[in-house]
Design a protein around this motif. Structure first.
Motif, mmCIF file in Angstrom:
data_model
loop_
_atom_site.group_PDB
_atom_site.id
_atom_site.type_symbol
_atom_site.label_atom_id
_atom_site.label_comp_id
_atom_site.label_asym_id
_atom_site.label_seq_id
_atom_site.Cartn_x
_atom_site.Cartn_y
_atom_site.Cartn_z
ATOM 1 N N LYS A 211 0.943 -0.750 -0.014
ATOM 2 C CA LYS A 211 -0.030 0.408 -0.035
ATOM 3 C C LYS A 211 0.467 1.383 -0.095
ATOM 4 O O LYS A 211 0.719 2.588 -0.558
ATOM 5 N N ALA A 212 2.251 1.637 0.647
ATOM 6 C CA ALA A 212 2.694 2.468 1.057
ATOM 7 C C ALA A 212 3.380 2.646 -0.076
ATOM 8 O O ALA A 212 3.748 3.572 -1.022
ATOM 9 N N THR A 213 3.765 1.801 -1.519
ATOM 10 C CA THR A 213 4.612 2.113 -2.531
ATOM 11 C C THR A 213 3.445 2.637 -3.456
ATOM 12 O O THR A 213 3.445 3.552 -3.932
ATOM 13 N N LEU A 214 2.281 1.876 -3.681
ATOM 14 C CA LEU A 214 1.421 2.227 -4.075
ATOM 15 C C LEU A 214 0.642 4.054 -3.613
ATOM 16 O O LEU A 214 0.843 5.071 -4.528
ATOM 17 N N ASP A 215 0.888 4.320 -2.260
ATOM 18 C CA ASP A 215 0.692 5.540 -1.842
ATOM 19 C C ASP A 215 2.305 6.332 -2.788
ATOM 20 O O ASP A 215 1.770 7.349 -2.969
ATOM 21 N N THR A 216 3.238 6.151 -2.835
ATOM 22 C CA THR A 216 4.859 6.817 -3.022
ATOM 23 C C THR A 216 4.210 7.047 -4.558
ATOM 24 O O THR A 216 4.395 8.090 -5.584
ATOM 25 N N LEU A 217 4.131 6.073 -5.688
ATOM 26 C CA LEU A 217 3.598 6.341 -7.301
ATOM 27 C C LEU A 217 2.636 7.076 -7.008
ATOM 28 O O LEU A 217 2.628 8.014 -8.398
ATOM 29 N N ARG A 218 1.697 7.092 -6.279
ATOM 30 C CA ARG A 218 0.169 8.298 -6.542
ATOM 31 C C ARG A 218 0.513 9.330 -6.235
ATOM 32 O O ARG A 218 0.192 10.569 -6.813
ATOM 33 N N MET A 219 1.678 9.736 -4.972
ATOM 34 C CA MET A 219 2.474 11.335 -4.904
ATOM 35 C C MET A 219 3.868 11.247 -5.996
ATOM 36 O O MET A 219 2.695 12.745 -6.861
ATOM 37 N N VAL A 220 4.018 10.531 -6.428
ATOM 38 C CA VAL A 220 4.953 10.988 -7.058
ATOM 39 C C VAL A 220 4.334 11.073 -8.599
ATOM 40 O O VAL A 220 4.715 12.330 -9.448
ATOM 41 N N ALA A 221 3.468 10.566 -9.304
ATOM 42 C CA ALA A 221 2.536 10.496 -10.279
ATOM 43 C C ALA A 221 2.180 12.149 -10.545
ATOM 44 O O ALA A 221 1.735 12.549 -10.909
ATOM 45 N N ILE A 222 1.474 12.670 -9.544
ATOM 46 C CA ILE A 222 0.058 13.729 -9.641
ATOM 47 C C ILE A 222 0.705 14.930 -9.879
ATOM 48 O O ILE A 222 0.737 15.849 -10.198
ATOM 49 N N ALA A 223 2.504 14.382 -8.339
ATOM 50 C CA ALA A 223 3.137 16.129 -8.245
ATOM 51 C C ALA A 223 4.215 16.165 -9.616
ATOM 52 O O ALA A 223 4.053 17.042 -9.976
ATOM 53 N N GLY A 224 4.774 14.680 -9.882
ATOM 54 C CA GLY A 224 5.086 15.234 -11.499
ATOM 55 C C GLY A 224 4.532 15.328 -12.254
ATOM 56 O O GLY A 224 4.686 16.690 -12.892
ATOM 57 N N LEU A 225 2.984 14.592 -12.215
ATOM 58 C CA LEU A 225 2.393 15.861 -13.034
ATOM 59 C C LEU A 225 1.993 16.658 -13.478
ATOM 60 O O LEU A 225 2.338 17.555 -14.963
ATOM 61 N N ILE A 226 1.121 17.172 -12.473
ATOM 62 C CA ILE A 226 0.947 18.932 -12.320
ATOM 63 C C ILE A 226 2.281 19.433 -12.629
ATOM 64 O O ILE A 226 2.463 20.639 -13.193
ATOM 65 N N GLY A 227 3.340 19.221 -11.392
ATOM 66 C CA GLY A 227 4.311 20.147 -10.884
ATOM 67 C C GLY A 227 4.971 20.637 -12.849
ATOM 68 O O GLY A 227 5.289 21.479 -13.183
ATOM 69 N N ALA A 228 5.326 19.132 -13.984
ATOM 70 C CA ALA A 228 5.510 19.105 -14.872
ATOM 71 C C ALA A 228 4.640 20.257 -15.987
ATOM 72 O O ALA A 228 5.466 21.020 -16.612
ATOM 73 N N LEU A 229 3.589 19.728 -15.593
ATOM 74 C CA LEU A 229 2.600 20.834 -16.298
ATOM 75 C C LEU A 229 2.861 22.216 -16.259
ATOM 76 O O LEU A 229 2.764 23.499 -17.692
ATOM 77 N N ILE A 230 3.262 22.714 -15.339
ATOM 78 C CA ILE A 230 3.174 23.434 -14.519
ATOM 79 C C ILE A 230 4.469 24.179 -15.278
ATOM 80 O O ILE A 230 4.849 25.850 -15.254
ATOM 81 N N GLY A 231 5.465 23.853 -14.242
ATOM 82 C CA GLY A 231 6.433 23.765 -15.189
ATOM 83 C C GLY A 231 7.321 23.911 -16.166
ATOM 84 O O GLY A 231 7.993 24.918 -16.277
ATOM 85 N N LEU A 232 6.524 23.518 -17.231
ATOM 86 C CA LEU A 232 7.140 22.947 -18.597
ATOM 87 C C LEU A 232 6.806 24.559 -19.307
ATOM 88 O O LEU A 232 7.733 25.614 -19.510
ATOM 89 N N PRO A 233 5.754 25.222 -19.089
ATOM 90 C CA PRO A 233 5.288 26.831 -19.735
ATOM 91 C C PRO A 233 6.387 27.776 -18.679
ATOM 92 O O PRO A 233 7.102 29.072 -19.444
ATOM 93 N N ILE A 234 6.367 27.523 -18.142
ATOM 94 C CA ILE A 234 7.375 28.518 -17.206
ATOM 95 C C ILE A 234 8.770 28.793 -17.196
ATOM 96 O O ILE A 234 9.974 29.336 -17.759
ATOM 97 N N GLY A 235 9.686 27.595 -17.492
ATOM 98 C CA GLY A 235 10.567 27.008 -17.769
ATOM 99 C C GLY A 235 10.767 27.485 -19.744
ATOM 100 O O GLY A 235 11.647 28.292 -19.865
ATOM 101 N N VAL A 236 10.207 27.817 -20.282
ATOM 102 C CA VAL A 236 9.710 28.159 -22.305
ATOM 103 C C VAL A 236 10.104 30.105 -21.364
ATOM 104 O O VAL A 236 10.474 30.124 -22.325
ATOM 105 N N PHE A 237 9.244 30.094 -20.649
ATOM 106 C CA PHE A 237 8.699 31.463 -20.724
ATOM 107 C C PHE A 237 10.212 31.748 -20.318
ATOM 108 O O PHE A 237 11.409 32.844 -20.893
ATOM 109 N N LEU A 238 11.113 31.125 -19.158
ATOM 110 C CA LEU A 238 12.955 31.889 -18.256
ATOM 111 C C LEU A 238 13.371 31.884 -20.205
ATOM 112 O O LEU A 238 14.468 32.818 -19.828
#
Ligand SMILES: Nc1ncnc2c1ncn2[C@@H]1O[C@H](COP(=O)(O)OP(=O)(O)OP(=O)(O)O)[C@@H](O)[C@H]1O
Ligand SMILES: [Mg+2]
Lengths: 356, 219
Positions: free
Chosen positions: B11-38
């Motif tokens: 269960k803990a492994t699944l939790d970790t995967l969920r955290m990484v996947a969701i934070a990675g997805l949202i973070g990348a979606l927001i980080g990408l345009p910011i990086g392009v802008f920079l």
């Protein structure tokens, strides 16, 4: 100044063009173009030649608005480039192709997709892109490479793709910024031949900049020599080559094989004659004079002590051209006889110096 | 090891995967345009806005220099506002995402800046609009580097996600602390560490393979 098609309206006109670059520190602004007045005839292959830093790239970049003139006017086919807004510039650029020294192909796109890029940018549909790209790949002789990536091609092949890409939007003008400078002589020749074919078959005006006289000699009909932001000499390539007036032109020409004196001779040249010296003279033949038996006449007129030191026969802008370097006694009577012979026969000569 | 413990680890492994996947997805979606802008908003670049560029750069730097554990605590009110809680897997996703954005944005900026300036020049000469240059040239050419950037981001996220365990974030880190450390069960600790190592290896290998597929330069 003579142009190849003097009656036609020019494709590109520079009128009183200056370009200053703001200094990066506290120093004064740098003047890269210092009052350019020049026009490029429609249908010509025009070369602009100059040393590194002379302002060639700056000049060519004004034509498609990659750079804006500080003052003066640049017109392309009657359109004032400086007066266009961004959208207008984009439309203009789609009617001008450009090729580059380092090809600038997208490494993640196949050959086909690289050539398709300008069409995608112009909003052309998939089916029409297909119809347009295939014949272009045929034209540059690389139809079999269409799904290769640039990393899998040789330099000459990459430049062919660059040319196909530049032609994709059916431009009326092709700009070339040192397009052959990264290629070996043989590949250079094949690319220049391709440019000639395109110019002849598609009626495309070609404006190319280079620092290599060979390139100018091989393809251009017209040439301008640029030095420190100024055009110091221009005209039909044949005229400029056979009667160079400016020392920059002469210096650039002296690098051409055939115009070079043998090394030992060049080293021992003196600017003024002493007693017993021989004069070293370059005779240039072209047009009708290239076909007359002038050498034997020269020997019979001047005397048997005429020596041939170097010589070349070549073609510039499709016209035959010969250059002969001779030596004869630098005495008043021999020189007098020689000069009279040169004038009577309408030969262009240049005294290169004197040797013991 | 008891089946209960194995279940917990799963269960803990699944939790970790969920955290990484969701934070990675949202973070990348927001980080990408910011990086392009920079990468494109400096003086004389595609979207010149040097002042905004500098301000965004400062914010990114500030976020990046804040130690992650302090970030987690500092944004608790914000986390609570978004998720209604400050502990557990759901709550942990908020600071993980916030930490991902500047990290990924800087990597994106570097990847975009690596693209040959001659290609931008060529696209401009074709009459491309700035957005066309971004999508057809910059993002396309940077694809291998962007893939590696995302890989690197996910790998650090796995590390961070273990850290949020220390403040009740759930997942493998949480399990390791509660069982391995507090109840002194070294075997649980060992399994947690091994699972983390395997996760990192998998992500890295997949990222490398994908980047190699995108890279058409070296073949
Ligand atoms: N963006 C710029 N900012 C400042 N100076 C510039 C800039 N671009 C060109 N220059 C300067 O203008 C001069 C002419 O540059 P240009 O690139 O036109 O030369 P070039 O004739 O093409 O030379 P090369 O044969 O080396 O390519 C050079 O002295 C160069 O340093
Ligand atoms: Mg240049």
């Amino acid at each position: 100044m003579t142009q190849s098609v003097p009656h036609a309206a020019p494709m590109v006109t520079f009128t009183g063009v200056y370009k200053h670059f703001a200094a990066s520190g506290s120093g004064a602004a740098f003047t890269a173009l210092d009052g350019i007045d020049y026009s490029v005839a429609k249908g010509s292959i025009t070369g602009i030649i100059g040393r590194s830093g002379a302002g060639k790239s700056t000049l060519i970049r004004l034509v498609n608005g990659l750079e804006q003139a500080s003052s003066g006017k640049v017109q392309v086919d009657g359109v004032d480039v400086g007066a266009l807004d961004e959208a207008g510039l984009r439309t203009l650029r789609r009617s001008i192709g450009m090729i580059f020294q380092h090809f600038n192909l997208l490494s993640t796109r196949t050959v086909f997709d690289n050539v398709a890029l300008p069409l995608e940018i112009a909003g052309v549909g998939k089916a029409d892109i297909e119809k347009r790209v295939r014949p272009l790949l045929d034209l540059v002789g690389l139809a079999d490479k269409h799904s290769r990536y640039p990393a899998e091609l040789s330099g000459g092949q990459k430049q062919r793709i660059g040319i196909a890409r530049a032609l994709a939007t059916e431009p009326k003008l092709l700009l070339s910024d040192e397009a052959t400078s990264a290629l070996d002589p043989e590949t250079t020749q094949s690319i220049l031949d391709l440019l000639k074919t395109i110019n002849a078959d598609l009626g495309l005006t070609v404006l190319l900049i280079t620092h290599e006289m060979e390139v100018v000699k091989a393809v251009t009909s017209d040439v301008a020599v640029i030095d420190r932001g100024r055009i110091v000499e221009s005209g039909r390539t044949f005229d400029v080559f056979t009667r160079p007036a400016h020392e920059t032109t002469r210096a650039l020409l002296s690098g051409l094989p055939g115009s070079k004196l043998p090394e030992t001779l060049a080293r021992s040249l003196k600017p003024a004659p002493e007693a017993g010296d021989r004069a070293i003279v370059r005779i240039t033949f072209f047009g009708a004079t290239a076909e007359r038996p002038l050498v034997s006449q020269l020997i019979s007129t001047v005397g048997t002590e005429v020596n041939i030191m170097a010589g070349t026969i070549d073609e510039i802008g499709g016209e035959p051209y010969g250059s002969l370097v001779v030596a004869y006694a630098a005495t008043p009577e021999t020189s007098g006889r020689a000069e009279r012979f040169f004038t009577e026969n309408g030969l262009v000569t240049e005294v290169l110096g004197y040797v013991a | 090891m008891s089946p209960d413990l194995l279940l917990l680890i799963g269960k803990a492994t699944l939790d970790t995967l969920r955290m990484v996947a969701i934070a990675g997805l949202i973070g990348a979606l927001i980080g990408l345009p910011i990086g392009v802008f920079l990468a494109t908003s400096g003086r004389g670049e595609l979207f010149p806005a040097p002042n905004i560029n500098r301000i965004v750069g400062l914010i990114i730097n500030a976020l990046r220099s804040t130690p992650f554990i302090i970030l987690v605590v500092a944004i608790i009110p914000f986390t609570r506002l978004l998720t209604g809680t400050s502990i557990g897997t759901k709550a942990a996703i908020v600071p993980l995402t916030i930490a991902t954005i500047p990290f990924f944005a800087r990597l994106v900026e570097a990847a975009i800046r690596e693209v040959d300036k001659g290609l931008i020049e060529a696209a401009r000469a074709m009459g491309a609009t700035p957005p066309q240059i971004v999508f057809k040239v910059l993002l396309a050419e940077a694809r291998p580097a962007l893939t590696l950037a995302l890989t690197m981001t996910l790998v650090s996220l796995i590390g961070y996600s273990a850290m949020v365990g220390a403040v009740g974030g759930g997942g493998l880190g949480d399990l390791g602390i509660r069982y391995g450390y507090q109840r002194f069960m070294p075997d649980v600790m060992l399994v947690v560490v091994i699972v983390l190592i395997v996760l990192v290896q998998l992500v890295q290998s997949a990222g490398d393979a994908l980047a190699r597929r995108f890279d058409k330069k070296s073949r």
